[in-house]
Scaffold this motif. Structure first.
Motif, PDB file in Angstrom:
ATOM      1  N   MET A   1      26.182  43.564  44.245  1.00  0.00           N
ATOM      2  CA  MET A   1      26.378  43.928  42.846  1.00  0.00           C
ATOM      3  C   MET A   1      27.818  43.628  42.443  1.00  0.00           C
ATOM      4  SD  MET A   1      25.076  47.402  41.275  1.00  0.00           S
ATOM      5  CE  MET A   1      25.773  48.286  39.951  1.00  0.00           C
ATOM      6  N   GLU A   2      27.950  42.979  41.305  1.00  0.00           N
ATOM      7  CA  GLU A   2      29.295  42.633  40.840  1.00  0.00           C
ATOM      8  C   GLU A   2      29.975  43.867  40.270  1.00  0.00           C
ATOM      9  OE1 GLU A   2      30.764  39.622  41.071  1.00  0.00           O
ATOM     10  OE2 GLU A   2      29.025  38.825  42.138  1.00  0.00           O
ATOM     11  N   TYR A   3      31.251  43.950  40.522  1.00  0.00           N
ATOM     12  CA  TYR A   3      31.994  45.098  40.028  1.00  0.00           C
ATOM     13  C   TYR A   3      32.823  44.694  38.821  1.00  0.00           C
ATOM     14  CZ  TYR A   3      35.658  48.612  39.796  1.00  0.00           C
ATOM     15  OH  TYR A   3      36.519  49.576  39.364  1.00  0.00           O
ATOM     16  N   THR A   4      32.817  45.544  37.811  1.00  0.00           N
ATOM     17  CA  THR A   4      33.734  45.324  36.684  1.00  0.00           C
ATOM     18  C   THR A   4      34.526  46.612  36.479  1.00  0.00           C
ATOM     19  OG1 THR A   4      31.874  45.941  35.296  1.00  0.00           O
ATOM     20  CG2 THR A   4      32.443  43.595  35.365  1.00  0.00           C
ATOM     21  N   ILE A   5      35.762  46.454  36.107  1.00  0.00           N
ATOM     22  CA  ILE A   5      36.599  47.644  35.900  1.00  0.00           C
ATOM     23  C   ILE A   5      36.160  48.323  34.614  1.00  0.00           C
ATOM     24  CG2 ILE A   5      38.948  48.502  35.761  1.00  0.00           C
ATOM     25  CD1 ILE A   5      39.926  45.946  36.947  1.00  0.00           C
ATOM     26  N   SER A   6      35.933  49.613  34.695  1.00  0.00           N
ATOM     27  CA  SER A   6      35.503  50.326  33.493  1.00  0.00           C
ATOM     28  C   SER A   6      36.696  50.518  32.568  1.00  0.00           C
ATOM     29  CB  SER A   6      34.912  51.680  33.882  1.00  0.00           C
ATOM     30  OG  SER A   6      35.939  52.509  34.353  1.00  0.00           O
ATOM     31  N   HIS A  77      34.041  45.941  54.140  1.00  0.00           N
ATOM     32  CA  HIS A  77      35.051  44.886  54.318  1.00  0.00           C
ATOM     33  C   HIS A  77      35.755  44.532  53.016  1.00  0.00           C
ATOM     34  CE1 HIS A  77      34.134  42.780  58.417  1.00  0.00           C
ATOM     35  NE2 HIS A  77      34.431  44.055  58.528  1.00  0.00           N
ATOM     36  N   ARG A  78      34.982  44.438  51.941  1.00  0.00           N
ATOM     37  CA  ARG A  78      35.578  44.027  50.668  1.00  0.00           C
ATOM     38  C   ARG A  78      36.577  45.058  50.155  1.00  0.00           C
ATOM     39  NH1 ARG A  78      32.553  39.430  49.221  1.00  0.00           N
ATOM     40  NH2 ARG A  78      33.622  38.185  50.773  1.00  0.00           N
ATOM     41  N   VAL A  79      36.300  46.317  50.468  1.00  0.00           N
ATOM     42  CA  VAL A  79      37.211  47.372  50.025  1.00  0.00           C
ATOM     43  C   VAL A  79      38.570  47.189  50.699  1.00  0.00           C
ATOM     44  CG1 VAL A  79      37.636  49.853  50.138  1.00  0.00           C
ATOM     45  CG2 VAL A  79      35.375  49.002  49.512  1.00  0.00           C
ATOM     46  N   THR A 380      41.203  44.976  40.385  1.00  0.00           N
ATOM     47  CA  THR A 380      41.039  43.598  39.924  1.00  0.00           C
ATOM     48  C   THR A 380      40.515  42.718  41.049  1.00  0.00           C
ATOM     49  OG1 THR A 380      42.934  43.974  38.520  1.00  0.00           O
ATOM     50  CG2 THR A 380      42.211  41.707  38.755  1.00  0.00           C
ATOM     51  N   SER A 381      41.049  42.937  42.228  1.00  0.00           N
ATOM     52  CA  SER A 381      40.586  42.144  43.365  1.00  0.00           C
ATOM     53  C   SER A 381      39.108  42.404  43.642  1.00  0.00           C
ATOM     54  CB  SER A 381      41.436  42.478  44.582  1.00  0.00           C
ATOM     55  OG  SER A 381      40.835  42.007  45.745  1.00  0.00           O
ATOM     56  N   LEU A 382      38.676  43.639  43.426  1.00  0.00           N
ATOM     57  CA  LEU A 382      37.265  43.960  43.676  1.00  0.00           C
ATOM     58  C   LEU A 382      36.326  43.209  42.737  1.00  0.00           C
ATOM     59  CD1 LEU A 382      37.182  47.821  44.291  1.00  0.00           C
ATOM     60  CD2 LEU A 382      36.676  46.023  45.930  1.00  0.00           C
ATOM     61  N   THR A 383      36.827  42.909  41.532  1.00  0.00           N
ATOM     62  CA  THR A 383      35.946  42.233  40.572  1.00  0.00           C
ATOM     63  C   THR A 383      35.700  40.782  40.948  1.00  0.00           C
ATOM     64  OG1 THR A 383      37.809  41.529  39.219  1.00  0.00           O
ATOM     65  CG2 THR A 383      36.792  43.618  38.624  1.00  0.00           C
ATOM     66  N   LYS A 384      36.522  40.259  41.875  1.00  0.00           N
ATOM     67  CA  LYS A 384      36.471  38.814  42.118  1.00  0.00           C
ATOM     68  C   LYS A 384      35.436  38.386  43.133  1.00  0.00           C
ATOM     69  CE  LYS A 384      41.065  37.943  40.490  1.00  0.00           C
ATOM     70  NZ  LYS A 384      42.463  38.012  40.880  1.00  0.00           N
ATOM     71  N   ALA A 385      34.738  39.325  43.722  1.00  0.00           N
ATOM     72  CA  ALA A 385      33.719  38.946  44.705  1.00  0.00           C
ATOM     73  C   ALA A 385      32.672  40.047  44.742  1.00  0.00           C
ATOM     74  CB  ALA A 385      34.337  38.765  46.073  1.00  0.00           C
TER      75      ALA A 385
END
Lengths: 403, 469
Positions: A1-6, A77-79, A380-385
């Motif tokens: 699931m893609e993450y977007t900053i709220s 890992h992504r975290v 921001t980095s989380l939104t990129k993958a």
């Protein structure tokens, strides 16, 4: 699931940055002491170091996961990669502090003053001059650049390869070729880090109290960065889950993260106590000054930090249920996160601000500002993958984690 | 955990391994006849052990002047041997407790023999401070007992006393942990025993274990609780041993890195001793299916990691001794690497810091003969480490006119060799009469990590284990 900053998250980070900046400016302009600029730089070092090493510890923990064939952590890992992403900014801040020091814009590192090395000068300090072969500006910069450069190379590599791994088209039964190389790179990094985690702590923090020395200092600083990183990871994972992301992370993963926060808190306390107790017990003048000064001028902050950082997680997170429950995890995490920031603060301020160090507007403002930037960069980095990696050979085992 | 990643190597080898085969294989030595080899080894071990006991009796009868100690070197082989044995006694609890908390399945095949080693090593270690007292019959004075000796009371400020508490706690928790693990296995032997005497003995030892689900559930809970208790003990024991030195003001002894560095060193030497023993045991007792090359490799990796931690600590000490600018501190280290005991220092450096790095090559760390030789080298290196720390730091003290050397006497050597013999006696008894692997725990990983089941397709596995809905 893609993450977007709220929107709320964005707003919060902006508020943190703005409020922090205002507090910092008000603090600096209302400070009429002699050490205003010193105070500014000291705080820059505290926060630059604190957040840079949180990123660094995330890289370490990621490498450790590969090296130790750790399966449960694959879903997060992504975290850890996101936490790593602050490294470039932290590096710039640290280098700015060092360059300013070399240009004598501040006096955080007493040994950078050429007068203390000059036998003719009235400021000549024989003890420091004898350390000149190690504590001199060129060598210090060479070391710092090597640490930062090599660490950042590994961070860049792990992130890049992990993104590439997502794109692989693997047939059933095939093992991702990137996995094996990641183990190899993990080993290389940990080997390099084993030496440089200690020596960087000597260079950047221990050399502030230039006369003082302690063989344990490097490992103590290392445990501090590691626990701060684990705390941040716990909070971030709980936040993401609270927002409906990271469905792959179940109670058992949270439990494991909680265990690490608990265990490394214990490690940190053990090392704090070992260093303190041995120096207190032997009471040798050249060593004990470090603690005497802190007990005299920073007693509440210094001793209080230890007890909070040790007792709170130790007693409250000992039970299994507490480690699976956000109601216990979150408040403890937030308190000891500040606690470990105070730990860095009390490593830096006594040797740079002496009797005048305090926990005031400048300190709090700078901390809030850095926290805001840090959270923003990480999110921001989380939104990129995608939030969970693909194609890691142990992903399936991690998804089925249950204990 | 239901699923294990396919890339994990199997931990139980062979297509014919079943639950009953595990019992047969592990219990073969208990149920079979005493072999000639065992009798020969036992005789040698008993003779060496008795030689040690003779030396100890002579020492107690004559006084500790029979050791090579002098007024400058007041601690030498005695404390070296003590720390060496305590260090060896570290791997067992690390494997049984820490690796349990980390859910490392490979611990199942080595926890039992490692814990046995731990307990016997701690016995040997405890011997040294006691005989060092000279009047061993007063050994109980180290306990804070209400007494009629007037104002005699233990000194709570002394790390030597902390040691008494740390080691006795460690020994008791390790024993309990070990014994609880043994109970289900004793019950298995009991159930299979044919002649009445062993049946009676093993049923007494097994505490009436029934093996029902409730019992197993409690067994697992107790194991976890004990693991939680034992983990801080893994750290505390050797930390406190290190404080025997580090709380002093002797250059070379007083350094803050000692507690964690002693812990790493202890794990390092403990695993080396586990390797020494297991490489022989797996071969002689035909346990290669359960203690696989992968197990040996994992332990070698732990040896690289802990050896490197120890190496970092050595270099840190060396660097800080210069950085400190303290004349005595620097000299202690210069004397170490270039003084009359430099040979011991370089022996330690070679054995502990340089040689473990050979394990970076997979070929070497999966080679049994090489691993065996390395494990001996590490055992020697770690003995020298303690000798270097203890003797080189004190033999040249603040007063050059008192500088002296330490030469061991035949009693020093005899007592040390004797403990090796006594340790072997205990260990051989364990191998003969106790279930040498935790067979019931091993059975729990057969379906997830056994080679046969790992290679099976999902359909075949489901056919074998139909899920009733």
């Amino acid at each position: 699931m893609e993450y977007t900053i709220s929107k709320n998250a964005k707003l919060t980070t902006i508020i943190l940055i703005v409020v922090g900046l205002l507090a910092l400016i008000v603090g600096l302009t209302t400070d009429h002491g002699h050490h205003v600029s010193q105070r500014f730089w000291a705080n820059l070092l505290v926060n630059g170091y604190f957040y840079f090493t949180i990123s660094l510890a995330a890289l370490f923990f990621l490498a450790l996961q590969y090296v130790s064939e750790m399966a449960w952590g694959v879903t997060t890992h992504r975290v850890f990669q996101a936490i790593m992403s602050f490294m470039p900014i932290g590096a710039v801040v640290l280098l700015a502090v060092f360059i300013a020091g070399a240009a004598h814009m501040h006096h955080l590192y007493h040994w950078m003053d050429p007068e203390v090395h000059n036998p003719e000068s009235s400021h000549y300090d024989e003890l420091i001059a004898n350390k000149g072969a190690y504590l001199n500006i060129p060598f210090f910069f060479v070391r710092s650049l090597i640490y930062i450069g090599v660490w950042m190379f590994f961070a860049y590599w792990f992130r890049k390869k992990s993104m590439e791994e997502d794109q692989l088209n693997l047939a059933a039964g095939d093992v991702s070729p990137i996995y094996k190389r990641s183990i190899f790179m993990g080993v290389l990094f940990i080997f390099f880090f084993a030496y440089t985690s200690s020596s960087s702590a000597w260079d950047w923090l221990m050399s502030i109290d230039t006369h003082w020395f302690s063989t344990l200092f490097g490992w103590y600083a290392f445990s501090g960065m590691w626990v701060s990183c684990m705390i941040f990871a716990v909070v971030l994972v709980l936040y993401l889950k609270g927002k409906g992301f990271l469905k792959e992370v179940n109670d058992s993963h949270i439990h494991d993260l909680g265990k690490w926060m608990f265990a490394i808190s214990c490690l940190w306390s053990y090392l704090w106590f070992s260093q303190f107790m041995l120096i207190w017990y032997s009471d040798i003048p050249e060593e004990v000054t470090y603690y005497l000064f802190r007990f005299e001028h920073y007693k509440l902050l210094y001793v209080g930090t230890f007890f909070v950082n040790f007792l709170l997680p130790f007693f409250i997170l000992m039970s299994r249920d507490a480690k699976r429950n956000a109601v216990f995890l979150l408040p403890i995490a937030l308190i000891i996160f500040v606690g470990h920031w105070l730990d860095v603060l009390t490593m830096v301020l006594p040797g740079t601000m002496f009797e005048d160090g305090q926990l005031g507007m400048v300190e709090i403002g700078m901390f809030l500002m850095f926290t805001g930037v840090f959270i923003f960069v990480v999110l921001t980095s989380l939104t990129k993958a995608s939030l969970v990696t693909k194609n890691h050979p142990m992903l399936d085992e991690s998804l089925h984690l249950h204990h | 955990m239901h699923k294990e990643a396919a890339i994990r190597e199997p931990l139980i080898l062979g297509d014919d391994v079943t639950y009953s085969k595990i019992s047969d294989d592990v219990l073969a030595t208990i149920e079979g006849k005493t072999t000639k080899g065992w009798k020969i080894l036992m005789t040698i071990a008993a003779i060496v052990g008795l030689w040690g006991v003779g030396n100890i009796l002579y020492l107690i009868g004559t006084g500790i002047g029979t050791w090579g100690l002098n007024k400058t070197v007041g601690w030498a082989w005695d404390i070296t041997n003590f720390v060496w044995w305590v260090g060896i006694g570290h791997a067992g609890t690390l494997i049984s407790a820490v690796l349990l908390l980390f859910r490392q399945k490979w611990r199942m095949a080595i926890n039992r023999p490692a814990e046995a080693m731990t307990i016997f090593a701690v016995f040997m270690a405890g011997l040294f401070p006691m005989i060092h007292m000279g009047r061993i019959w007063m050994a109980y004075w180290v306990l804070p007992l209400p007494n009629e000796f007037g104002p005699m009371w233990v000194n709570f400020n002394s790390p030597l006393l902390w040691d008494v508490f740390a080691i006795s706690t460690y020994l008791s928790v390790s024993l309990v942990f070990w014994y609880i693990g043994l109970i289900p296995d004793f019950a298995t032997i009991r159930d299979r025993a044919k002649s009445p005497v062993p049946k009676l003995m093993y049923s007494l030892l097994s505490f009436g274990w029934t093996g029902n689900a409730k019992a197993w559930q409690r067994f697992e809970e107790v194991s976890l609780v004990l693991a939680g208790l034992a983990t801080p003990l893994v750290f505390s024991v050797h930390s406190i041993v290190s404080m025997d030195f580090a709380t002093s003001v002797i250059p070379g002894w007083h350094t803050t890195i000692f507690p964690p560095y002693f812990v790493a060193g202890a794990v390092f030497s403990g695993f080396a001793m586990v390797q020494t023993l297991m490489i022989i045991v797996r071969k002689v007792m035909h346990l290669e299916k359960y203690v696989t090359i992968k197990h040996i490799e994992y332990m070698n990796i732990i040896i690289i990691v802990t050896g490197s931690i120890v190496g970092v600590a050595y270099l840190t000490e060396l660097f800080i001794s210069w950085y400190s600018g303290v004349e005595y501190e620097s000299y202690a280290f210069i004397n170490r690497f270039s003084g009359p005991y430099a040979w011991a220092y370089w022996c330690m450096m070679t054995c502990n810091v340089i040689s473990p790095h050979l394990f970076w090559w997979k070929k070497l760390r999966t080679n049994l003969a090489f691993t065996f030789i390395m494990s001996i080298i590490v055992n020697i290196g770690m003995w020298f480490e303690r000798f270097v720390i203890i003797v080189t730091s004190v033999h040249r003290d603040y007063l050059p006119s008192s500088w002296s050397m330490f030469y061991p006497t035949w009693v020093d050597i005899g007592v040390f060799i004797g403990t090796l013999g006594l340790f072997s006696v205990f260990y051989l008894l364990f191998l003969r009469y106790f279930p040498v692997l935790a067979l019931n725990e091993l059975k729990t990983i057969l379906k997830s990590s056994g080679e046969k089941y790992k290679n099976m397709s999902d359909e075949d596995f489901k056919k074998l284990h139909p899920v009733k809905k």
